[in-house]
Motif scaffolding. Sequence first.
Motif, PDB file in Angstrom:
ATOM      1  N   THR A   5      50.208  26.292  29.633  1.00 27.57           N
ATOM      2  CA  THR A   5      49.486  25.649  30.719  1.00 27.57           C
ATOM      3  C   THR A   5      49.012  24.272  30.285  1.00 27.57           C
ATOM      4  OG1 THR A   5      47.742  25.955  32.359  1.00 27.57           O
ATOM      5  CG2 THR A   5      47.253  26.689  30.122  1.00 27.57           C
ATOM      6  N   ARG A  30      49.650  21.844  37.815  1.00 27.04           N
ATOM      7  CA  ARG A  30      48.790  22.934  38.304  1.00 27.04           C
ATOM      8  C   ARG A  30      49.523  23.756  39.358  1.00 27.04           C
ATOM      9  NH1 ARG A  30      42.651  21.854  39.746  1.00 27.04           N
ATOM     10  NH2 ARG A  30      42.119  23.380  38.189  1.00 27.04           N
ATOM     11  N   ALA A  31      50.224  23.105  40.257  1.00 28.10           N
ATOM     12  CA  ALA A  31      50.947  23.828  41.319  1.00 28.10           C
ATOM     13  C   ALA A  31      52.097  24.659  40.764  1.00 28.10           C
ATOM     14  CB  ALA A  31      51.465  22.832  42.357  1.00 28.10           C
ATOM     15  N   ASP A  34      50.165  26.968  36.895  1.00 27.79           N
ATOM     16  CA  ASP A  34      48.826  27.533  36.725  1.00 27.79           C
ATOM     17  C   ASP A  34      48.945  29.032  36.467  1.00 27.79           C
ATOM     18  OD1 ASP A  34      46.347  28.991  37.694  1.00 27.79           O
ATOM     19  OD2 ASP A  34      45.659  26.913  37.697  1.00 27.79           O
ATOM     20  N   ALA A  37      47.153  31.460  39.047  1.00 33.29           N
ATOM     21  CA  ALA A  37      47.847  31.510  40.334  1.00 33.29           C
ATOM     22  C   ALA A  37      49.174  32.264  40.216  1.00 33.29           C
ATOM     23  CB  ALA A  37      48.081  30.102  40.866  1.00 33.29           C
ATOM     24  N   LYS A  40      48.473  36.036  39.986  1.00 32.22           N
ATOM     25  CA  LYS A  40      48.053  36.527  41.302  1.00 32.22           C
ATOM     26  C   LYS A  40      49.251  36.681  42.231  1.00 32.22           C
ATOM     27  CE  LYS A  40      44.623  34.043  42.979  1.00 32.22           C
ATOM     28  NZ  LYS A  40      43.545  33.067  43.181  1.00 32.22           N
ATOM     29  N   SER A  41      50.128  35.674  42.264  1.00 32.10           N
ATOM     30  CA  SER A  41      51.288  35.759  43.162  1.00 32.10           C
ATOM     31  C   SER A  41      52.250  36.845  42.705  1.00 32.10           C
ATOM     32  CB  SER A  41      51.987  34.411  43.285  1.00 32.10           C
ATOM     33  OG  SER A  41      52.579  34.035  42.069  1.00 32.10           O
ATOM     34  N   GLU A  51      46.273  41.607  48.353  1.00 37.30           N
ATOM     35  CA  GLU A  51      45.415  40.421  48.287  1.00 37.30           C
ATOM     36  C   GLU A  51      43.954  40.824  48.167  1.00 37.30           C
ATOM     37  OE1 GLU A  51      46.080  37.000  50.790  1.00 37.30           O
ATOM     38  OE2 GLU A  51      48.135  37.668  51.177  1.00 37.30           O
ATOM     39  N   LYS A  55      41.395  39.821  45.192  1.00 38.19           N
ATOM     40  CA  LYS A  55      40.086  39.207  45.482  1.00 38.19           C
ATOM     41  C   LYS A  55      38.964  40.007  44.820  1.00 38.19           C
ATOM     42  CE  LYS A  55      40.946  35.777  48.384  1.00 38.19           C
ATOM     43  NZ  LYS A  55      40.824  34.427  47.925  1.00 38.19           N
ATOM     44  N   GLU A  58      38.948  39.218  41.155  1.00 35.06           N
ATOM     45  CA  GLU A  58      38.358  37.893  40.952  1.00 35.06           C
ATOM     46  C   GLU A  58      36.839  37.941  41.062  1.00 35.06           C
ATOM     47  OE1 GLU A  58      40.659  35.865  44.008  1.00 35.06           O
ATOM     48  OE2 GLU A  58      41.506  34.601  42.441  1.00 35.06           O
TER      49      GLU A  58
END
Length: 109
Positions: A5, A30-31, A34, A37, A40-41, A51, A55, A58
């Motif tokens: 990263t 970052r896009a 990351d 991210a 999570k995806s 999702e 959450k 998180e």
Amino acid sequence: LGFDTCRYHGHSMSDPGITYRTRDEVASVRAARDPVALVKSWLIDKELATEAEVKGIEKRVRKVVDEAVAKAKAATPPPPGELTRDIYVGKYEHPRMVNVGPGPQGGPA
């Protein structure tokens, strides 16, 4: 897990982090890379978590971090001798270090 990263901010308050990189460069890294991210995806895309579950994770992690920060801020400062603890010169193996070895420039063999 290990992720490659980038630091999105400067080193300190006096370093805005954009004197040696453009805002566009930081945003594109970052896009694309990351790690938070990406995980999570992956969790959602592979249907390993919803999702709402992500959450919830998180929210729980943020609570742990906030509690640790509050505890650290309330703690008595460490003695001055701690400033130089765990600082090494030369080739010392340290269990918390990664990618240190006989390879080129200290990288993996």
